[in-house]
Design an enzyme around this catalytic site. Sequence first.
Site, short mmCIF file in Angstrom:
data_model
loop_
_atom_site.label_atom_id
_atom_site.label_comp_id
_atom_site.label_asym_id
_atom_site.label_seq_id
_atom_site.Cartn_x
_atom_site.Cartn_y
_atom_site.Cartn_z
N LYS A 29 -17.10 9.00 -7.80
CA LYS A 29 -16.76 7.58 -7.69
C LYS A 29 -16.42 7.21 -6.25
CE LYS A 29 -12.47 6.07 -8.84
NZ LYS A 29 -11.90 5.29 -7.75
N ASN A 30 -15.63 8.06 -5.60
CA ASN A 30 -15.17 7.70 -4.26
C ASN A 30 -16.24 7.87 -3.19
OD1 ASN A 30 -12.77 7.04 -5.38
ND2 ASN A 30 -11.61 8.79 -4.58
N ARG A 99 -9.78 -2.55 -5.45
CA ARG A 99 -9.29 -2.55 -4.09
C ARG A 99 -10.34 -2.03 -3.10
NH1 ARG A 99 -7.05 0.52 -0.43
NH2 ARG A 99 -5.40 -0.39 0.83
N CYS A 123 -1.29 -3.25 -6.39
CA CYS A 123 -1.97 -2.07 -6.91
C CYS A 123 -1.00 -1.22 -7.70
CB CYS A 123 -2.57 -1.28 -5.77
SG CYS A 123 -3.54 0.07 -6.40
N ARG A 128 -0.41 -0.53 -1.00
CA ARG A 128 -1.55 0.11 -0.34
C ARG A 128 -2.01 -0.82 0.76
NH1 ARG A 128 -5.34 2.69 -4.99
NH2 ARG A 128 -6.20 3.90 -3.27
N PRO A 129 -1.34 -0.77 1.90
CA PRO A 129 -1.66 -1.70 2.97
C PRO A 129 -3.06 -1.45 3.55
CG PRO A 129 -0.04 -0.06 3.71
CD PRO A 129 -0.28 0.18 2.25
N ILE A 130 -3.56 -2.44 4.28
CA ILE A 130 -4.86 -2.27 4.94
C ILE A 130 -4.73 -2.49 6.44
CG2 ILE A 130 -6.36 -2.76 2.95
CD1 ILE A 130 -6.62 -5.63 4.09
N ASP A 131 -3.49 -2.33 6.92
CA ASP A 131 -3.24 -2.57 8.36
C ASP A 131 -4.13 -1.71 9.26
OD1 ASP A 131 -1.61 -0.57 7.12
OD2 ASP A 131 -0.55 -0.31 9.02
N LEU A 132 -4.41 -0.47 8.85
CA LEU A 132 -5.22 0.41 9.71
C LEU A 132 -6.67 -0.06 9.76
CD1 LEU A 132 -3.81 3.87 8.53
CD2 LEU A 132 -3.17 2.57 10.57
N ASP A 312 -5.04 12.63 -5.91
CA ASP A 312 -5.72 12.23 -7.14
C ASP A 312 -5.68 13.33 -8.22
OD1 ASP A 312 -6.27 9.80 -6.05
OD2 ASP A 312 -8.41 10.15 -5.73
C1 UD1 Z 1 -8.90 6.78 -1.21
C2 UD1 Z 1 -9.41 7.05 -2.60
C3 UD1 Z 1 -8.25 7.33 -3.55
C4 UD1 Z 1 -7.37 8.44 -3.00
C5 UD1 Z 1 -6.98 8.14 -1.55
C6 UD1 Z 1 -6.21 9.29 -0.90
C7 UD1 Z 1 -11.44 5.73 -2.73
C8 UD1 Z 1 -12.15 4.59 -3.36
N1 UD1 Z 1 -10.16 5.91 -3.08
O1 UD1 Z 1 -8.11 5.59 -1.29
O2 UD1 Z 1 -8.78 7.71 -4.82
O3 UD1 Z 1 -6.20 8.53 -3.78
O4 UD1 Z 1 -8.14 7.89 -0.76
O5 UD1 Z 1 -6.96 10.45 -0.93
O6 UD1 Z 1 -12.01 6.50 -1.98
N2 UD1 Z 1 -2.56 3.38 4.38
C9 UD1 Z 1 -1.90 2.54 5.25
N3 UD1 Z 1 -2.62 1.58 5.90
C10 UD1 Z 1 -3.97 1.43 5.72
C11 UD1 Z 1 -4.64 2.31 4.84
C12 UD1 Z 1 -3.91 3.28 4.18
O7 UD1 Z 1 -0.70 2.64 5.44
O8 UD1 Z 1 -4.56 0.54 6.34
C13 UD1 Z 1 -1.79 4.42 3.66
C14 UD1 Z 1 -1.81 4.19 2.16
O9 UD1 Z 1 -0.81 3.28 1.76
C15 UD1 Z 1 -1.56 5.58 1.64
C16 UD1 Z 1 -2.28 6.47 2.65
O10 UD1 Z 1 -2.44 5.67 3.82
O11 UD1 Z 1 -0.18 5.86 1.64
C17 UD1 Z 1 -3.62 6.97 2.20
O12 UD1 Z 1 -4.48 5.89 1.89
P1 UD1 Z 1 -6.05 5.94 2.06
O13 UD1 Z 1 -6.47 7.29 2.54
O14 UD1 Z 1 -6.48 4.77 2.86
O15 UD1 Z 1 -6.54 5.75 0.58
P2 UD1 Z 1 -7.68 4.82 0.05
O16 UD1 Z 1 -8.83 4.82 0.98
O17 UD1 Z 1 -7.09 3.54 -0.40
#
Ligand code: UD1
Length: 423
Positions: A29-30, A99, A123, A128-132, A312
């Site tokens: 899926k991912n 998301r 969520c 689950r921020p998207i700041d990065l 996961d």
């Molecule tokens: C992806 C997977 C998810 C898995 C996760 C971690 C997909 C569709 N989903 O989610 O199944 O659990 O990786 O292996 O591939 N964070 C920030 N800022 C950001 C982005 C992330 O602070 O802009 C933090 C998140 O809150 C979290 C951590 O970074 O604590 C990891 O998140 P991330 O690796 O981005 O996970 P996803 O891509 O959302």
Amino acid sequence: MYIGGEVVSKYIIHGGNKLEGEVQVSGAKNSVLPILAATVISGETSRISNIPRLRDVEVMTEILTSIGAKISKDSHGLVIDSKPINSIHLPEELVREMRSSIILMGALLARFGETIVTYPGGCEIGPRPIDLHLKSLRQMGAIIEESHGFLHCKTSGLKGCDIQLDYPSVGATENIMLAAATAKGTTIIRNAAREPEIIDLQNYLNKSGARIQGAGNSIMTIEGVSSLKASDHRIIPDRIVTGTYMVAAAMTNGEIIIKDIIAENLQSIIAKLRETGSMITIDGNSMKVKAQNNISPIEMLQTLPFPGFPTDMQAQFMSLLSVAEGTSIINETVFENRFKHAEELVRMGAKIKTFGKVAVIKGTKELTGATVFAKDLRGGAALVLGGLVANGTTKVENIYHIQRGYENFDRILRSLGASISCV
Ligand code: UD1
């Protein structure tokens, strides 16, 4: 039962059966979600095979269709013609449902230089921020305005640059790869996520003419090319689905063979399952998991970005450890608030205490059947695993969470000998 016009089903499980037999794992899926997003960039036709039949995949194809893509099925998977895409506005309801649609930001910016996306909603596994994502795209020359819950992203041309990620975020790494594939100049991602799904995305993009190197390592280089072309790609097998069936075999004192695996992607799960006593043998792309009578506890199970133990798989291991002979500790370092399954397992007789990101699990001889609620995808799968060994009947409610990530979950478990039905 109907909620909001949708059928809400549940699993009914009679615990106690050993799992035995063979299972074929579906595509990841991912991996498929970012690759479907990536098909937008070329404006050509991509043929993607080994696509799992899941709600999340359906949502992604609905989003792509809603912005104009023509998608059809062939005998192997999906054929996506992204040429007719004529909208940069992603449908709000679908983006809220999933998301990961945020990954389309990088792809649409690359293709059209503009996109409007709803801010992804709340969520189930903590903030689950998207700041990065936003910081990196801005660094590449995107102007992003956030107002009234929408993100309006625009650029007069993305430019390659040197990006240092504060955390190896999977989604942010993927968004940068998509934006950078056709940007002007070279992008370097430092502290990139190293998940196998990043390698799969690199492979798809490179088959389409991109010049990306380093996926699987912390430093990646993306040399922008002028355009991408049509390509074919087969999605890698799902390592989390594989891990879930591995735990199912271990918990039920069973013995199963899992086909279509990539052992390299499963090493942290294999190592931890061996610590609990299971015998695991690999033969090419097939794996045998044979349980031992007693499940040993794990002194410390810490979730980490790949190649560490995947967040996961945390919930499924919590289920396993709740019937181990001793006390285990889990430290969830990736997400906040990812222990919602613990209170449901406790309803089934598990002895679990959580303290912030740490859970202490005192193994008990037996779980007991109960009515429990899936609150997220992997946590829901963990409850099903608990039900497989619980004494009596377990009802798992809200299984739409589980169906987002497991194709034919109940049918496959039944074929291995479990007593589970979906009503
Ligand atoms: C992806 C997977 C998810 C898995 C996760 C971690 C997909 C569709 N989903 O989610 O199944 O659990 O990786 O292996 O591939 N964070 C920030 N800022 C950001 C982005 C992330 O602070 O802009 C933090 C998140 O809150 C979290 C951590 O970074 O604590 C990891 O998140 P991330 O690796 O981005 O996970 P996803 O891509 O959302």
